[in-house]
Scaffold this motif. Structure first.
Motif, PDB file in Angstrom:
ATOM      1  N   GLY A 193       1.094  -1.209   0.117  1.00  0.00           N
ATOM      2  CA  GLY A 193      -0.115   0.005  -0.118  1.00  0.00           C
ATOM      3  C   GLY A 193       0.809   1.300   0.125  1.00  0.00           C
ATOM      4  N   ALA A 194       2.023   1.323   0.633  1.00  0.00           N
ATOM      5  CA  ALA A 194       3.015   2.354  -0.314  1.00  0.00           C
ATOM      6  C   ALA A 194       3.962   2.485  -1.097  1.00  0.00           C
ATOM      7  N   VAL A 195       3.645   1.671  -2.168  1.00  0.00           N
ATOM      8  CA  VAL A 195       3.855   1.809  -3.303  1.00  0.00           C
ATOM      9  C   VAL A 195       3.847   2.883  -3.760  1.00  0.00           C
ATOM     10  N   THR A 196       4.661   3.834  -4.660  1.00  0.00           N
ATOM     11  CA  THR A 196       3.495   4.788  -5.498  1.00  0.00           C
ATOM     12  C   THR A 196       2.851   4.398  -6.449  1.00  0.00           C
ATOM     13  N   PRO A 197       1.647   4.368  -6.366  1.00  0.00           N
ATOM     14  CA  PRO A 197       0.981   4.395  -7.217  1.00  0.00           C
ATOM     15  C   PRO A 197       1.185   5.364  -9.287  1.00  0.00           C
ATOM     16  N   PHE A 198       0.162   4.627  -9.834  1.00  0.00           N
ATOM     17  CA  PHE A 198       1.046   4.993 -11.297  1.00  0.00           C
ATOM     18  C   PHE A 198      -0.240   6.513 -11.785  1.00  0.00           C
ATOM     19  N   GLY A 199      -1.417   6.633 -10.906  1.00  0.00           N
ATOM     20  CA  GLY A 199      -2.066   6.814 -11.868  1.00  0.00           C
ATOM     21  C   GLY A 199      -2.932   8.007 -10.771  1.00  0.00           C
ATOM     22  N   VAL A 200      -3.881   7.547  -9.525  1.00  0.00           N
ATOM     23  CA  VAL A 200      -4.378   8.330  -8.172  1.00  0.00           C
ATOM     24  C   VAL A 200      -3.148   8.705  -7.000  1.00  0.00           C
ATOM     25  N   GLU A 201      -3.869   9.146  -5.891  1.00  0.00           N
ATOM     26  CA  GLU A 201      -3.224   9.601  -4.837  1.00  0.00           C
ATOM     27  C   GLU A 201      -4.019   8.842  -4.372  1.00  0.00           C
ATOM     28  N   THR A 202      -3.301   7.681  -3.275  1.00  0.00           N
ATOM     29  CA  THR A 202      -3.991   6.489  -2.567  1.00  0.00           C
ATOM     30  C   THR A 202      -4.393   7.357  -1.368  1.00  0.00           C
ATOM     31  N   LEU A 203      -3.962   8.124  -0.623  1.00  0.00           N
ATOM     32  CA  LEU A 203      -5.664   8.920   0.389  1.00  0.00           C
ATOM     33  C   LEU A 203      -7.259   9.210  -0.105  1.00  0.00           C
ATOM     34  N   ASP A 204      -6.661   9.599  -1.536  1.00  0.00           N
ATOM     35  CA  ASP A 204      -7.909   9.885  -2.670  1.00  0.00           C
ATOM     36  C   ASP A 204      -8.765   8.628  -2.362  1.00  0.00           C
ATOM     37  N   HIS A 205      -8.844   7.422  -2.096  1.00  0.00           N
ATOM     38  CA  HIS A 205      -9.722   6.149  -2.001  1.00  0.00           C
ATOM     39  C   HIS A 205      -9.630   5.399  -1.168  1.00  0.00           C
ATOM     40  N   ARG A 206      -9.716   6.121   0.035  1.00  0.00           N
ATOM     41  CA  ARG A 206      -9.613   5.528   1.962  1.00  0.00           C
ATOM     42  C   ARG A 206     -11.365   4.791   1.425  1.00  0.00           C
ATOM     43  N   LEU A 207     -10.915   4.369   2.169  1.00  0.00           N
ATOM     44  CA  LEU A 207     -12.771   3.585   2.427  1.00  0.00           C
ATOM     45  C   LEU A 207     -12.941   3.834   3.848  1.00  0.00           C
ATOM     46  N   PRO A 208     -14.303   3.700   5.104  1.00  0.00           N
ATOM     47  CA  PRO A 208     -14.473   3.297   6.050  1.00  0.00           C
ATOM     48  C   PRO A 208     -14.311   1.957   6.589  1.00  0.00           C
ATOM     49  N   GLY A 209     -14.421   1.416   6.279  1.00  0.00           N
ATOM     50  CA  GLY A 209     -13.618   0.069   7.414  1.00  0.00           C
ATOM     51  C   GLY A 209     -14.958  -0.888   7.252  1.00  0.00           C
ATOM     52  N   PRO A 210     -14.078  -2.487   7.792  1.00  0.00           N
ATOM     53  CA  PRO A 210     -15.510  -3.343   7.565  1.00  0.00           C
ATOM     54  C   PRO A 210     -16.759  -3.241   9.144  1.00  0.00           C
ATOM     55  N   LEU A 211     -17.057  -3.765   9.239  1.00  0.00           N
ATOM     56  CA  LEU A 211     -18.630  -3.613   9.832  1.00  0.00           C
ATOM     57  C   LEU A 211     -18.197  -3.892  11.385  1.00  0.00           C
ATOM     58  N   ALA A 212     -19.168  -2.965  11.752  1.00  0.00           N
ATOM     59  CA  ALA A 212     -18.582  -3.459  13.434  1.00  0.00           C
ATOM     60  C   ALA A 212     -18.747  -4.641  13.604  1.00  0.00           C
ATOM     61  N   LEU A 213     -18.187  -5.697  14.612  1.00  0.00           N
ATOM     62  CA  LEU A 213     -18.780  -6.890  14.784  1.00  0.00           C
ATOM     63  C   LEU A 213     -19.661  -7.305  15.173  1.00  0.00           C
ATOM     64  N   THR A 214     -20.375  -6.590  16.471  1.00  0.00           N
ATOM     65  CA  THR A 214     -21.368  -6.226  16.853  1.00  0.00           C
ATOM     66  C   THR A 214     -23.056  -5.948  16.031  1.00  0.00           C
ATOM     67  N   SER A 215     -22.760  -5.314  15.187  1.00  0.00           N
ATOM     68  CA  SER A 215     -23.699  -4.834  14.591  1.00  0.00           C
ATOM     69  C   SER A 215     -24.083  -6.153  14.024  1.00  0.00           C
ATOM     70  N   ARG A 216     -26.028  -5.737  14.137  1.00  0.00           N
ATOM     71  CA  ARG A 216     -26.289  -6.208  12.917  1.00  0.00           C
ATOM     72  C   ARG A 216     -26.403  -7.093  11.459  1.00  0.00           C
ATOM     73  N   GLU A 217     -25.634  -5.673  11.027  1.00  0.00           N
ATOM     74  CA  GLU A 217     -25.128  -5.858   9.941  1.00  0.00           C
ATOM     75  C   GLU A 217     -24.092  -6.786   8.856  1.00  0.00           C
ATOM     76  N   TYR A 218     -23.031  -6.829  10.349  1.00  0.00           N
ATOM     77  CA  TYR A 218     -22.119  -8.168  10.559  1.00  0.00           C
ATOM     78  C   TYR A 218     -22.487  -9.076  10.580  1.00  0.00           C
ATOM     79  N   ALA A 219     -23.900  -9.708  11.691  1.00  0.00           N
ATOM     80  CA  ALA A 219     -23.877 -11.331  11.508  1.00  0.00           C
ATOM     81  C   ALA A 219     -24.971 -11.197  10.501  1.00  0.00           C
ATOM     82  N   ARG A 220     -25.566 -10.696   9.694  1.00  0.00           N
ATOM     83  CA  ARG A 220     -26.511 -10.985   8.537  1.00  0.00           C
ATOM     84  C   ARG A 220     -25.724 -11.343   7.517  1.00  0.00           C
TER      85      ARG A 220
END
Length: 450
Positions: A193-220
């Protein structure tokens, strides 16, 4: 490099098997193509073997950057990527062949004999003279500049530092067969993930993260994956099992073949082919970089670990199964990297988005795969192929659905940015370029359901 040593006993063998049949897939019954697609086929043959998996995405991008700059050094129709050259009387065929040959030999030294045979055959078909000589010099300079640009880009150190599991619920732990000798314990390319990209800025494509383990969405999500992805699943259809196997082929090879098929099918000219193939491979390479950055930032556990350890996740709606295993088949396994996001989905969406921005989504084409020999799948759109590519990871039990959906979103954003690179040098010279910006795409808006 630690990661490359780990690849040798198992993954490199799978890559070799795949590469040896790559050229047979989808080529015989299609238009002959052009020098760009033909040298792409050579790259498909050698790069998955050396430098190997994941690293091949970087190599594909360098090769096609060099080809693009060489083509536009004969006649500048698109902006160069690395170096602006001018050899107006040069042989395009010689320039492409030399750019491809020099980069491939540098990036895949163990496969140099295959490359040299293809290069010698190409040069034999080009009449001797000043044009041929100029083309060779042009290709050499383009290759040299594009290889030099990537020196110190972080790839050499991306195998480390060694990954250390925390042993906490939700934290990625080593998965079979990479959890013990002879193949482990190991996690693949923690530093990619620290390799220099070819055409984007890595930080521009961050994601919010996985579902919380205790959530109903995770259980589903957990229950769906546990039922559908298990080896002896009664919920997964035979067709879905075939999809899991069909799409298990590693993404740079598979999506290069798809792009090659589309370019030949659409009879795309050399200049446009060079640009599109460069962009597809920038998107694939940057998909791995941005995806791995998020994988090791969030460190989320794989389904096989999550299901066996569900009694520790704090969610009363999830039940542990200590004997649960994902789909078991020859050359099918859980890749030794964290779950979130699914980079297989990231890369498929990134490549598909570049192709959509250049050809539109509604495009009928056939796909073959080396991980399900003899099978051919037909698609009516690029987004359908990308969605099936992502869902295959759920069918096989190796990614949660949330990781697939978020991977599609990340890949689409990477592909959309990359698709606007290498713009036309002069108006009217480069056909079908989206001068008003990205077109609307249905990718990731539907289709990511079992």
């Amino acid at each position: 490099m630690q990661a490359k040593l780990f690849l040798t006993p198992l993954l490199a063998a799978a890559a070799l098997c795949t590469s040896l049949t790559a050229l047979a897939g989808g080529a015989a019954d299609s238009p002959a193509g052009n020098p760009v697609t033909r040298w792409n086929a050579v790259a498909i043959q050698v790069l998955p073997v050396d430098p190997g998996l994941v690293m091949d995405s970087r190599a594909f991008a360098i090769v096609h950057a060099a080809i693009h700059d060489a083509v536009n050094g004969v006649e500048r129709r698109y902006r160069p990527y690395t170096i602006e050259l001018s050899y107006p009387n040069a042989s395009v065929d010689a320039a492409i062949a030399t750019a491809a040959r020099d980069t491939l030999v540098a990036l895949s030294p163990s496969q140099s004999s295959t490359v040299e045979i293809a290069y010698a055959a190409t040069l034999l078909g080009i009449p001797d003279g000043a044009a041929k000589q100029a083309g060779v010099e042009l290709g050499r300079r383009s290759a040299e500049a594009n290889l030099a640009r990537r020196v110190g880009d972080g790839a050499e150190s991306a195998g480390g530092p060694p990954y250390v599991p925390k042993g906490e619920p939700g934290d990625y732990d080593f998965t079979p067969p990479f959890d013990k000798p002879p193949f482990g314990p190991v996690a693949l390319f923690p530093g990619w993930g620290a390799v220099t990209p070819f055409g984007v800025e890595t930080l521009d494509h961050r994601l919010p993260g996985p579902l919380a383990l205790t959530s109903r969405e995770y259980a589903r999500d957990f229950k769906l994956l546990k039922a559908m992805g298990r080896n002896d699943s009664s919920m997964r259809s035979e067709q879905q099992t075939d999809m899991a196997m069909f799409w298990f082929e590693f993404s740079p090879m598979g999506w290069n073949r798809i792009a090659n098929t589309v370019l030949r099918q659409e009879r795309t000219d050399v200049w446009r082919s060079a640009r599109i193939m460069a962009l597809v491979n920038f998107a694939l390479a940057d998909g791995y970089i941005t995806g791995f950055a998020e994988k090791y930032r969030h460190r989320f556990w794989r389904p096989t670990t999550a299901i066996r350890a569900a009694d520790r996740d704090g969610n009363p709606a999830t039940d542990a199964d200590k004997n649960w295993t994902p789909l078991q088949a020859p050359a099918f396994f859980t890749p030794p990297v964290p779950d979130y996001p699914s980079t297989h989905t990231v890369l498929g969406a990134a490549a598909a988005e570049v192709l959509i921005q250049n050809f539109g989504d509604r495009l009928r084409f056939e796909v073959v795969s080396t991980t399900l020999p003899g099978a051919t799948r037909t698609f009516q759109s690029l987004s359908d192929a990308a969605h099936e590519n992502g869902m295959s990871r759920v069918y096989g039990g190796i990614h949660f659905l949330h990781a697939v959906k978020e991977g599609c979103r990340q890949g689409k954003s990477v592909g959309r940015v990359v698709s606007q690179l290498l713009a036309p040098a002069q108006e009217g010279k480069a056909a079908q370029y989206n001068v008003e910006g990205p077109v609307k795409s249905k990718l990731c808006l539907h289709g990511l359901t079992p």
